[in-house]
Design an enzyme around this catalytic site. Sequence first.
Site, mmCIF file in Angstrom:
data_model
loop_
_atom_site.group_PDB
_atom_site.id
_atom_site.type_symbol
_atom_site.label_atom_id
_atom_site.label_comp_id
_atom_site.label_asym_id
_atom_site.label_seq_id
_atom_site.Cartn_x
_atom_site.Cartn_y
_atom_site.Cartn_z
ATOM 1 N N HIS A 1 12.064 0.965 -1.702
ATOM 2 C CA HIS A 1 11.764 -0.390 -1.234
ATOM 3 C C HIS A 1 13.023 -1.049 -0.660
ATOM 4 O O HIS A 1 13.012 -2.236 -0.343
ATOM 5 C CB HIS A 1 11.226 -1.248 -2.384
ATOM 6 C CG HIS A 1 9.888 -0.801 -2.886
ATOM 7 N ND1 HIS A 1 8.842 -0.504 -2.045
ATOM 8 C CD2 HIS A 1 9.409 -0.604 -4.137
ATOM 9 C CE1 HIS A 1 7.783 -0.148 -2.763
ATOM 10 N NE2 HIS A 1 8.104 -0.192 -4.029
ATOM 11 N N TYR B 1 -0.959 -1.539 6.509
ATOM 12 C CA TYR B 1 -2.015 -1.407 5.487
ATOM 13 C C TYR B 1 -3.383 -1.619 6.139
ATOM 14 O O TYR B 1 -4.343 -0.902 5.851
ATOM 15 C CB TYR B 1 -1.758 -2.454 4.394
ATOM 16 C CG TYR B 1 -2.788 -2.500 3.293
ATOM 17 C CD1 TYR B 1 -2.626 -1.729 2.145
ATOM 18 C CD2 TYR B 1 -3.908 -3.328 3.383
ATOM 19 C CE1 TYR B 1 -3.568 -1.781 1.118
ATOM 20 C CE2 TYR B 1 -4.847 -3.387 2.366
ATOM 21 C CZ TYR B 1 -4.674 -2.613 1.236
ATOM 22 O OH TYR B 1 -5.607 -2.666 0.226
ATOM 23 N N SER C 1 -11.236 6.394 -6.268
ATOM 24 C CA SER C 1 -10.570 7.600 -6.752
ATOM 25 C C SER C 1 -9.113 7.299 -7.147
ATOM 26 O O SER C 1 -8.640 7.739 -8.194
ATOM 27 C CB SER C 1 -10.693 8.651 -5.654
ATOM 28 O OG SER C 1 -9.791 9.644 -5.822
ATOM 29 N N LEU D 1 -8.112 9.750 -1.441
ATOM 30 C CA LEU D 1 -7.431 8.473 -1.154
ATOM 31 C C LEU D 1 -8.340 7.253 -1.265
ATOM 32 O O LEU D 1 -7.880 6.122 -1.090
ATOM 33 C CB LEU D 1 -6.833 8.505 0.261
ATOM 34 C CG LEU D 1 -5.728 9.529 0.522
ATOM 35 C CD1 LEU D 1 -5.282 9.461 1.982
ATOM 36 C CD2 LEU D 1 -4.522 9.289 -0.402
ATOM 37 N N TRP E 1 -0.494 4.269 -2.015
ATOM 38 C CA TRP E 1 -1.609 4.846 -1.247
ATOM 39 C C TRP E 1 -1.060 5.718 -0.112
ATOM 40 O O TRP E 1 -1.436 6.887 0.046
ATOM 41 C CB TRP E 1 -2.427 3.672 -0.696
ATOM 42 C CG TRP E 1 -3.745 3.979 -0.100
ATOM 43 C CD1 TRP E 1 -4.487 5.115 -0.302
ATOM 44 C CD2 TRP E 1 -4.495 3.131 0.772
ATOM 45 N NE1 TRP E 1 -5.662 5.007 0.413
ATOM 46 C CE2 TRP E 1 -5.693 3.812 1.068
ATOM 47 C CE3 TRP E 1 -4.286 1.858 1.319
ATOM 48 C CZ2 TRP E 1 -6.676 3.257 1.902
ATOM 49 C CZ3 TRP E 1 -5.255 1.312 2.144
ATOM 50 C CH2 TRP E 1 -6.439 1.999 2.433
ATOM 51 N N GLY F 1 0.843 -1.205 0.000
ATOM 52 C CA GLY F 1 0.000 0.000 0.000
ATOM 53 C C GLY F 1 0.873 1.248 0.000
ATOM 54 O O GLY F 1 0.451 2.318 0.463
HETATM 55 P P1 A3P Z 1 -3.924 -5.337 -4.013
HETATM 56 O O1 A3P Z 1 -3.058 -5.894 -5.087
HETATM 57 O O2 A3P Z 1 -4.144 -6.313 -2.889
HETATM 58 O O3 A3P Z 1 -5.211 -4.789 -4.536
HETATM 59 P P2 A3P Z 1 1.973 -0.774 -3.536
HETATM 60 O O4 A3P Z 1 1.505 0.609 -3.847
HETATM 61 O O5 A3P Z 1 2.886 -0.837 -2.367
HETATM 62 O O6 A3P Z 1 2.469 -1.474 -4.731
HETATM 63 O O7 A3P Z 1 0.683 -1.572 -3.024
HETATM 64 C C1 A3P Z 1 -0.336 -1.901 -3.905
HETATM 65 C C2 A3P Z 1 -1.542 -2.413 -3.140
HETATM 66 O O8 A3P Z 1 -2.194 -1.308 -2.507
HETATM 67 C C3 A3P Z 1 -2.538 -3.055 -4.074
HETATM 68 O O9 A3P Z 1 -3.142 -4.117 -3.323
HETATM 69 C C4 A3P Z 1 -3.500 -1.890 -4.298
HETATM 70 O O10 A3P Z 1 -4.773 -2.254 -4.776
HETATM 71 C C5 A3P Z 1 -3.561 -1.312 -2.892
HETATM 72 N N1 A3P Z 1 -4.130 0.039 -2.873
HETATM 73 C C6 A3P Z 1 -3.745 1.107 -3.590
HETATM 74 N N2 A3P Z 1 -4.553 2.148 -3.344
HETATM 75 C C7 A3P Z 1 -5.484 1.720 -2.467
HETATM 76 C C8 A3P Z 1 -6.617 2.321 -1.833
HETATM 77 N N3 A3P Z 1 -6.957 3.582 -2.074
HETATM 78 N N4 A3P Z 1 -7.350 1.579 -0.977
HETATM 79 C C9 A3P Z 1 -7.008 0.299 -0.723
HETATM 80 N N5 A3P Z 1 -5.958 -0.334 -1.291
HETATM 81 C C10 A3P Z 1 -5.209 0.369 -2.158
#
Ligand code: A3P
Length: 395
Positions: free
Chosen positions: A199, A282, A320, A316, A135, A132
Amino acid sequence: MNKWEKIMFREFLSVATLFGTGESTFFSHEPPPCRKVDIILRLSFFSSILPVTIELEQPPTKSVKMHVVYKDIEGDMAKKLEDLFGLASGGLIEVNPGKVLIPPKFKSYAQRIIDMEVRPDDVWLVSYPRTGSTWTQEMVWLIGNDLDFQGAKMLQQLRAPVLELTALLGNDTSGVIKLIGETVEIVESMPSPRFIKTHLPLELLPKQLDVVKPKIVYVCRNPKDMCVSYYHYCRLMHDLHGSFNDFCELFINDSVPMGPIWNHIMGFWNRRNDPNVLFLRYEELKKDLKSVVLRCAKFLNKELNEEEVQAVLHHLSFESMKNNPAVNLEPVLEYRKTALLNQMTEDKVTCLQAPSFIRKGVTGDWANHMNPEIAARFDEWIKTNLEGTGLNFQV
Ligand code: A3P
């Protein structure tokens, strides 16, 4: 340092040593080469803090040379990685400390990153992939930039670059690297305040983080959901064409790209109480985003009224974010897909079948992917690694 300052400095140090209970902390207010430092001697004997400002002859932030060790990945593991990711031999190397698996291109950046100048007003977002971080980064950037929604329309990748991205995409043949540029160089030359994402584990990050102590936000996630999310991401971005079970096997053996997760998480979990660290999960963001937004604002010394909080929450929200081209990576992915299709046949381009970057956004999706045997192995692995740490992923 004048004579008086030299004497005071020596005196303070000898008092600290004499009582054996003192601890001295040096930190710089300016990027090196700097001469001015605050020296705070915490003498528990006096139960007080004595601050003095003096000039030092040597910049205290000069990093101790650390040796980064590179190792070829050999044997069955090398074969498995090559097969699953369609890599040429030597497509990934092991970097220590941290046991990070990364394309060999990282060799040209590793020491440069460790020796990188850190600025006091930097804001770092550190995470293992798929926790996440996009996000969380969006929340941090927006609050840190006084809700500049207009500025947030720029690609997040440009506002808050992933420090080591050029190296991570070292095996990519689509030309995305050229599109994004040399990320270490970009970070080095960004104006302050910089928002930087990485990372890399703590051991491979700039030594000055410990000295300058900029704000650091760390985010982690339940490893079972991370694994599912990372599997889909690797199909999308790294041409993974092995099965999910094969990927789980690599993940639980610390052998996916970026390497082990526990060392990564614990490096920051152990610092969660440092005033310059905000440690997030997360699952917390999912359960109560509003309270995380408020914590984040407090951490960044910002005040938000209710209307502003609501605007941040809206920005967020999953819907969106999923539809926002500044964060959903669609422009980059489209470019990549087209470039790969020009080089390969459609059936070999795995990203065509993979779900999008912002995929599902839920907790517990592992249950839709893992069979009971794999889930039980993960549970045991998680239990063993969390034992005695106080960390958990239930909120
Ligand atoms: P999923 O693949 O389980 O859906 P990163 O940005 O570290 O690569 O993480 C990606 C993960 O964060 C993905 O998980 C993505 O869908 C989730 N994510 C991104 N924005 C989000 C939001 N607004 N709410 C919930 N999950 C979110």
